[in-house]
Scaffold this motif. Structure first.
Motif, PDB file in Angstrom:
ATOM      1  N   GLN A 174      15.445   6.036   9.235  1.00 23.09           N
ATOM      2  CA  GLN A 174      15.733   5.618   7.823  1.00 23.09           C
ATOM      3  C   GLN A 174      14.529   4.433   7.505  1.00 23.09           C
ATOM      4  O   GLN A 174      13.638   4.294   6.598  1.00 23.09           O
ATOM      5  CB  GLN A 174      16.973   4.941   7.067  1.00 23.09           C
ATOM      6  CG  GLN A 174      17.844   6.374   6.941  1.00 23.09           C
ATOM      7  CD  GLN A 174      19.218   5.871   6.368  1.00 23.09           C
ATOM      8  OE1 GLN A 174      19.424   4.551   6.718  1.00 23.09           O
ATOM      9  NE2 GLN A 174      20.129   6.724   6.115  1.00 23.09           N
ATOM     10  N   ALA A 175      14.686   3.568   8.831  1.00 20.35           N
ATOM     11  CA  ALA A 175      13.554   2.271   8.838  1.00 20.35           C
ATOM     12  C   ALA A 175      12.218   3.231   8.927  1.00 20.35           C
ATOM     13  O   ALA A 175      11.314   2.596   8.311  1.00 20.35           O
ATOM     14  CB  ALA A 175      13.923   1.514   9.856  1.00 20.35           C
ATOM     15  N   SER A 176      11.972   4.204   9.834  1.00 20.72           N
ATOM     16  CA  SER A 176      10.595   4.706   9.861  1.00 20.72           C
ATOM     17  C   SER A 176      10.313   5.324   8.555  1.00 20.72           C
ATOM     18  O   SER A 176       9.093   5.315   8.452  1.00 20.72           O
ATOM     19  CB  SER A 176      10.674   5.829  11.080  1.00 20.72           C
ATOM     20  OG  SER A 176      10.790   4.943  12.374  1.00 20.72           O
ATOM     21  N   ALA A 177      11.107   5.906   7.839  1.00 22.96           N
ATOM     22  CA  ALA A 177      10.757   6.688   6.678  1.00 22.96           C
ATOM     23  C   ALA A 177      10.260   5.605   5.688  1.00 22.96           C
ATOM     24  O   ALA A 177       9.223   5.914   5.066  1.00 22.96           O
ATOM     25  CB  ALA A 177      11.919   7.375   5.938  1.00 22.96           C
ATOM     26  N   VAL A 178      10.832   4.642   5.612  1.00 23.83           N
ATOM     27  CA  VAL A 178      10.516   3.451   4.578  1.00 23.83           C
ATOM     28  C   VAL A 178       9.202   2.764   5.070  1.00 23.83           C
ATOM     29  O   VAL A 178       8.253   2.576   4.214  1.00 23.83           O
ATOM     30  CB  VAL A 178      11.436   2.428   4.371  1.00 23.83           C
ATOM     31  CG1 VAL A 178      11.177   1.547   3.484  1.00 23.83           C
ATOM     32  CG2 VAL A 178      12.916   3.178   3.653  1.00 23.83           C
ATOM     33  N   GLY A 179       9.095   2.502   6.170  1.00 19.79           N
ATOM     34  CA  GLY A 179       7.994   2.051   6.984  1.00 19.79           C
ATOM     35  C   GLY A 179       6.765   2.905   6.772  1.00 19.79           C
ATOM     36  O   GLY A 179       5.448   2.554   6.120  1.00 19.79           O
ATOM     37  N   GLY A 180       6.956   4.116   7.157  1.00 24.19           N
ATOM     38  CA  GLY A 180       5.822   5.066   6.727  1.00 24.19           C
ATOM     39  C   GLY A 180       5.357   5.319   5.426  1.00 24.19           C
ATOM     40  O   GLY A 180       4.225   5.400   5.197  1.00 24.19           O
ATOM     41  N   ALA A 181       6.452   5.391   4.598  1.00 22.11           N
ATOM     42  CA  ALA A 181       5.977   5.377   3.241  1.00 22.11           C
ATOM     43  C   ALA A 181       5.324   4.075   2.635  1.00 22.11           C
ATOM     44  O   ALA A 181       4.315   4.364   1.953  1.00 22.11           O
ATOM     45  CB  ALA A 181       7.419   5.533   2.289  1.00 22.11           C
ATOM     46  N   LEU A 182       5.492   3.013   3.100  1.00 18.73           N
ATOM     47  CA  LEU A 182       4.917   1.720   2.621  1.00 18.73           C
ATOM     48  C   LEU A 182       3.648   1.715   3.144  1.00 18.73           C
ATOM     49  O   LEU A 182       2.483   1.520   2.589  1.00 18.73           O
ATOM     50  CB  LEU A 182       5.621   0.570   3.107  1.00 18.73           C
ATOM     51  CG  LEU A 182       6.931   0.264   2.379  1.00 18.73           C
ATOM     52  CD1 LEU A 182       7.871  -0.693   3.148  1.00 18.73           C
ATOM     53  CD2 LEU A 182       6.574  -0.230   1.023  1.00 18.73           C
ATOM     54  N   VAL A 183       3.499   2.221   4.417  1.00 12.51           N
ATOM     55  CA  VAL A 183       2.094   2.179   5.201  1.00 12.51           C
ATOM     56  C   VAL A 183       1.065   3.374   4.277  1.00 12.51           C
ATOM     57  O   VAL A 183      -0.136   3.149   4.342  1.00 12.51           O
ATOM     58  CB  VAL A 183       2.119   2.210   6.560  1.00 12.51           C
ATOM     59  CG1 VAL A 183       0.495   2.461   7.493  1.00 12.51           C
ATOM     60  CG2 VAL A 183       2.672   0.995   7.153  1.00 12.51           C
ATOM     61  N   GLY A 184       1.823   4.713   4.125  1.00 12.13           N
ATOM     62  CA  GLY A 184       1.141   5.421   3.715  1.00 12.13           C
ATOM     63  C   GLY A 184       0.620   5.162   2.314  1.00 12.13           C
ATOM     64  O   GLY A 184      -0.343   5.558   1.983  1.00 12.13           O
ATOM     65  N   GLY A 185       1.407   4.322   1.559  1.00 13.47           N
ATOM     66  CA  GLY A 185       0.888   3.810   0.264  1.00 13.47           C
ATOM     67  C   GLY A 185      -0.295   3.124   0.380  1.00 13.47           C
ATOM     68  O   GLY A 185      -1.202   2.846  -0.409  1.00 13.47           O
ATOM     69  N   LEU A 186      -0.238   2.270   1.363  1.00 12.91           N
ATOM     70  CA  LEU A 186      -1.214   1.068   1.696  1.00 12.91           C
ATOM     71  C   LEU A 186      -2.515   2.105   2.187  1.00 12.91           C
ATOM     72  O   LEU A 186      -3.893   1.896   1.538  1.00 12.91           O
ATOM     73  CB  LEU A 186      -1.048   0.258   2.798  1.00 12.91           C
ATOM     74  CG  LEU A 186       0.095  -0.653   2.559  1.00 12.91           C
ATOM     75  CD1 LEU A 186       0.300  -1.460   4.091  1.00 12.91           C
ATOM     76  CD2 LEU A 186      -0.315  -1.483   1.385  1.00 12.91           C
ATOM     77  N   TRP A 187      -2.653   2.993   2.636  1.00 12.62           N
ATOM     78  CA  TRP A 187      -3.592   3.823   3.129  1.00 12.62           C
ATOM     79  C   TRP A 187      -4.389   4.789   1.790  1.00 12.62           C
ATOM     80  O   TRP A 187      -5.233   5.022   1.684  1.00 12.62           O
ATOM     81  CB  TRP A 187      -3.510   5.019   4.302  1.00 12.62           C
ATOM     82  CG  TRP A 187      -3.506   4.274   5.606  1.00 12.62           C
ATOM     83  CD1 TRP A 187      -2.320   4.217   6.607  1.00 12.62           C
ATOM     84  CD2 TRP A 187      -4.784   3.726   6.339  1.00 12.62           C
ATOM     85  NE1 TRP A 187      -2.645   3.612   7.782  1.00 12.62           N
ATOM     86  CE2 TRP A 187      -4.085   3.146   7.585  1.00 12.62           C
ATOM     87  CE3 TRP A 187      -5.899   3.490   6.023  1.00 12.62           C
ATOM     88  CZ2 TRP A 187      -4.819   2.630   8.494  1.00 12.62           C
ATOM     89  CZ3 TRP A 187      -6.685   2.886   7.004  1.00 12.62           C
ATOM     90  CH2 TRP A 187      -6.165   2.517   8.279  1.00 12.62           C
ATOM     91  N   ALA A 188      -3.200   5.413   1.142  1.00 12.85           N
ATOM     92  CA  ALA A 188      -3.498   5.932  -0.083  1.00 12.85           C
ATOM     93  C   ALA A 188      -4.372   5.071  -1.045  1.00 12.85           C
ATOM     94  O   ALA A 188      -5.191   5.307  -1.757  1.00 12.85           O
ATOM     95  CB  ALA A 188      -2.359   6.572  -0.843  1.00 12.85           C
TER      96      ALA A 188
END
Length: 162
Positions: free
Chosen positions: A82-96
């Protein structure tokens, strides 16, 4: 323990993307260039979580030759997922957000062209992390969870920890 909602991941992704786009649009001229392999670590973590999920799935389902999963191990795996999913979504948003800024300028600005490559690699690797994390979380569900049977119409597949 409840599964992470995809809506929460989408909100985190979009929020981080909007903030990143605003910050980049205000400060792009002062930022250093982004190295192309900057986001690869997230992809490696995502693949590791997918492999861990595959291994845990066999143990949760008590396949022959595998030892059962202790509840604390499954709970920790779900928390990491769950922490990785949220972290990945946040960092993915930054890259997007970065990608949304540099992609239209890639044909005219040399730095934007190289930053586009970094943003695409980072975004794809962040999505791999989110996918691996969601898979790990799903693999930690026990086949005999009554709540999951009600939702799925009796097909099983509940969370390993309740």
């Amino acid at each position: 323990m409840k599964p992470i909602r995809h809506r929460d991941l989408l909100v985190a992704f979009l929020g981080a993307g909007i903030v990143a786009h605003l910050v980049v649009s205000l400060t792009y001229g002062t930022l250093p260039s982004f190295p192309a392999p900057a986001g690869v670590t997230l992809g490696v973590l995502g693949l590791a979580e997918a492999v861990a999920g595959w291994i845990l799935k066999g143990r949760v389902e008590r396949r022959s030759g595998s030892k059962p999963v202790e509840p604390l191990v499954a709970a920790r795996a779900v928390l990491v997922a769950q922490a990785s999913a949220v972290g990945g979504a946040l960092v993915g948003g930054l890259w997007a957000g970065l990608l949304a800024y540099v992609l239209p300028r890639a044909s005219t600005v040399t730095a934007a062209a190289s930053d586009t490559t970094a943003a695409v690699v980072g975004l794809l690797c962040a999505l791999v992390l989110v996918g691996g994390a969601l898979w790990l979380e799903r693999c930690c569900r026990t086949p005999d969870d009554p709540d999951e049977q009600r939702r799925d119409g009796g097909s099983g597949g509940g969370a390993a920890t309740r």
